[in-house]
Enzyme design. Structure first.
Site, mmCIF file in Angstrom:
data_model
loop_
_atom_site.group_PDB
_atom_site.id
_atom_site.type_symbol
_atom_site.label_atom_id
_atom_site.label_comp_id
_atom_site.label_asym_id
_atom_site.label_seq_id
_atom_site.Cartn_x
_atom_site.Cartn_y
_atom_site.Cartn_z
ATOM 1 N N TYR A 125 0.856 -1.184 0.000
ATOM 2 C CA TYR A 125 0.000 0.000 0.000
ATOM 3 C C TYR A 125 0.890 1.232 0.000
ATOM 4 O O TYR A 125 1.746 1.391 0.894
ATOM 5 C CB TYR A 125 -0.931 0.033 1.213
ATOM 6 N N GLN A 187 -10.561 0.655 2.190
ATOM 7 C CA GLN A 187 -11.170 -0.232 1.203
ATOM 8 C C GLN A 187 -10.116 -0.981 0.384
ATOM 9 O O GLN A 187 -10.325 -2.135 -0.014
ATOM 10 C CB GLN A 187 -12.127 0.534 0.280
ATOM 11 N N ASN A 210 -2.854 6.494 6.439
ATOM 12 C CA ASN A 210 -3.489 7.290 7.479
ATOM 13 C C ASN A 210 -4.105 6.398 8.560
ATOM 14 O O ASN A 210 -3.920 5.177 8.552
ATOM 15 C CB ASN A 210 -4.546 8.226 6.871
ATOM 16 N N SER A 234 4.734 9.019 12.280
ATOM 17 C CA SER A 234 6.192 9.033 12.161
ATOM 18 C C SER A 234 6.828 9.844 13.297
ATOM 19 O O SER A 234 6.203 10.751 13.845
ATOM 20 C CB SER A 234 6.590 9.623 10.814
ATOM 21 N N GLN A 256 10.880 15.582 10.221
ATOM 22 C CA GLN A 256 9.922 14.580 10.677
ATOM 23 C C GLN A 256 8.575 15.218 10.963
ATOM 24 O O GLN A 256 7.521 14.630 10.702
ATOM 25 C CB GLN A 256 10.453 13.897 11.945
ATOM 26 N N HIS A 259 5.810 15.439 8.197
ATOM 27 C CA HIS A 259 5.095 14.243 7.747
ATOM 28 C C HIS A 259 3.596 14.357 8.009
ATOM 29 O O HIS A 259 2.775 13.980 7.173
ATOM 30 C CB HIS A 259 5.632 12.998 8.459
ATOM 31 N N GLU A 323 11.326 5.598 16.350
ATOM 32 C CA GLU A 323 11.394 5.053 14.988
ATOM 33 C C GLU A 323 12.753 5.408 14.372
ATOM 34 O O GLU A 323 13.456 4.551 13.842
ATOM 35 C CB GLU A 323 10.257 5.647 14.144
ATOM 36 N N HIS A 324 13.108 6.688 14.420
ATOM 37 C CA HIS A 324 14.407 7.164 13.938
ATOM 38 C C HIS A 324 15.165 7.788 15.111
ATOM 39 O O HIS A 324 14.580 8.519 15.901
ATOM 40 C CB HIS A 324 14.244 8.249 12.871
ATOM 41 N N ASP A 357 15.669 7.948 4.601
ATOM 42 C CA ASP A 357 14.317 7.924 4.055
ATOM 43 C C ASP A 357 14.307 7.635 2.562
ATOM 44 O O ASP A 357 13.324 7.108 2.042
ATOM 45 C CB ASP A 357 13.629 9.278 4.296
ATOM 46 N N GLU A 411 5.421 -36.183 29.758
ATOM 47 C CA GLU A 411 4.279 -35.333 29.377
ATOM 48 C C GLU A 411 3.006 -36.140 29.163
ATOM 49 O O GLU A 411 1.957 -35.582 28.836
ATOM 50 C CB GLU A 411 4.610 -34.549 28.100
ATOM 51 N N HIS A 416 3.424 -40.441 21.119
ATOM 52 C CA HIS A 416 4.716 -39.893 20.722
ATOM 53 C C HIS A 416 5.830 -40.910 20.979
ATOM 54 O O HIS A 416 6.734 -41.077 20.157
ATOM 55 C CB HIS A 416 5.017 -38.597 21.501
#
Length: 427
Positions: A125, A187, A210, A234, A256, A259, A323-324, A357, A411, A416
């Site tokens: 995506y 969607q 988003n 971000s 940053q 964003h 994140e960064h 980036d 067990e 087994h």
């Protein structure tokens, strides 16, 4: 403007480091409804939501070969060269991640090994709109191709004319995307998760988006569709001492902040002078940014922390798990060894986060919202499965039989035990 916290006590860190929040109660109902509609009505629902949210009427989702080829003529040659160089660097960094593993003989006659197998169908995506992230397409498409994924599906929201940004189409062709579809929002996630008459179902979905897209990914995960990682807005953290350049630091924080208005940037420093100078530089640089309004909102979520020592700064950074992370300190490489929670780290005064980036080669699809404490960024590994194999000779089974029988009996799993004994008693 940024709030400065001078020498905060450790017990206050958790509350001071909280990320920007939002009420997702209405989001859940809305996204759930979208996914339900797409699952039940397929293409018809995706088209209806495109008209509703993107204000565009889509006759055919599939981008044609002619459209893809035409995109190349709409892009400046210098941008093409930049995209190609970025792709080359990303390939060079990611290619060695695909390595065959040697078989291991754990005992005489017992051979075990592991094989990497590409996920056959993956969905990417890529956001469009005000910031068409063709760079993210490189970050996802290149490792997917290296991994050997057979079907790489791309969904991206069209503009009001029903078209995708030419740079997205150019990058898609460059990395070898199998099919491209004009579909955005929750969607599109639903279409890739459940499949429609036009858009194929995939096994794993990658990419930012988003709140609706992010929440849709989380919901389809409950239906057995894998996703790259949990994600949020971000973020960047800068750890700096007196050797840092205030204008560099301010530029990194703002890069940053632009964003989105829910992004966050924090500065952790031992220098009071740097903290003061950085605030002044932010005001100066903010005034000329095209995305000033967005960055201003994000800066309201941001913080400056004045700490007593770099050691304390490292602890605060590891608690935040950014994140960064940019380390603008005299002893950056030594400090970096003590960082255990971060998505991607940039060392020294000449390593801006924006290089990662786009084009240095490392991946920019990274864990946010504190998930760097447990998650890694996207890599070739994200697009493969590891299948284990083993082969035992009769002698190897004889060698390990008592160990297995004793453990299985303890067990209470007699079948087994029998699966071992029946082979050794069968002459």
């Amino acid at each position: 403007m940024l709030t400065v916290y001078e020498y905060p006590e450790k017990k206050t860190w958790k509350s001071l480091l909280v990320r920007p929040g939002f009420d997702d109660s209405s989001l859940e109902a809305s996204v759930s409804n979208i996914l339900k509609e797409v699952k039940q009505n397929g293409d018809e629902a995706v088209k209806r939501f495109a008209t509703m949210f993107d204000k565009v009427t889509i006759k055919s989702f599939l981008v044609t070969t002619e459209e893809i080829n035409a995109a190349a003529s709409l892009i400046d040659d210098k941008l093409k060269q930049a995209i190609e160089q970025a792709k080359s660097n990303i390939e060079r960094f990611h290619q060695p991640q695909l390595q065959a593993e040697e078989p291991i003989e754990t005992l005489p006659g017992i051979k075990c090994w592991r094989k990497s197998v590409a996920i056959e169908k993956v969905g990417l995506y890529i956001p469009g709109g005000s910031a068409p992230l063709f760079s993210t397409l490189l970050m996802l498409g290149v490792p997917a191709k290296i991994a050997g994924c057979k079907n790489i599906i791309l969904c991206s929201p069209p503009n009001r004319e029903g078209k995708l940004h030419p740079a997205i189409l150019y990058a898609a062709k460059l990395v070898g995307v199998t099919q491209i579809f004009k579909a955005g929002g929750a969607q599109a996630i639903g279409a890739m998760a459940y499949g429609t008459a036009t858009i194929p179902k995939v096994y794993k979905i990658f990419g930012p988006g988003n709140r609706y897209v992010t929440y849709a990914k989380q919901l389809v995960q409950k239906d057995g569709i894998a996703i790259d990682m949990p994600a949020g807005p971000s973020e960047v953290a800068v750890l700096a001492d007196e050797t840092a350049n205030a204008s560099f630091v301010a530029a990194d924080l703002l890069s940053q902040a632009e964003h989105g208005n829910d992004s966050q940037a924090i500065l952790v420093t031992t220098s009071e002078i740097l903290a003061t100078d950085t605030k002044a530089e932010i005001e100066k640089q903010l005034a000329v940014l095209p995305r000033k309004g967005i960055a201003e909102d994000a800066i309201k979520n941001s913080r400056i922390f004045l700490v007593k020592s770099i050691k304390e700064g490292i602890e605060l950074i590891n608690e935040y798990a950014p994140e960064h992370l940019i380390i603008s300190c005299n002893d950056d490489e030594t400090i970096a060894e003590k960082i255990v929670n971060a998505g991607s780290v940039f060392l020294g005064n000449y390593s801006p986060e924006s290089v990662g980036d786009y084009a240095s080669g490392t991946n920019h699809t990274l864990p946010t919202n504190g998930y760097a404490k447990a998650y890694s960024g996207v890599s070739v590994d994200s697009f493969i499965k590891k299948i284990t194999f083993q082969k035992l000779s009769r002698e190897g089974l004889q060698e390990i039989s008592k160990t297995v029988e004793l453990m299985a009996e303890a067990e209470g799993l007699e079948a087994h035990v029998n699966a071992v004994r029946v082979r050794l008693s069968n002459e």
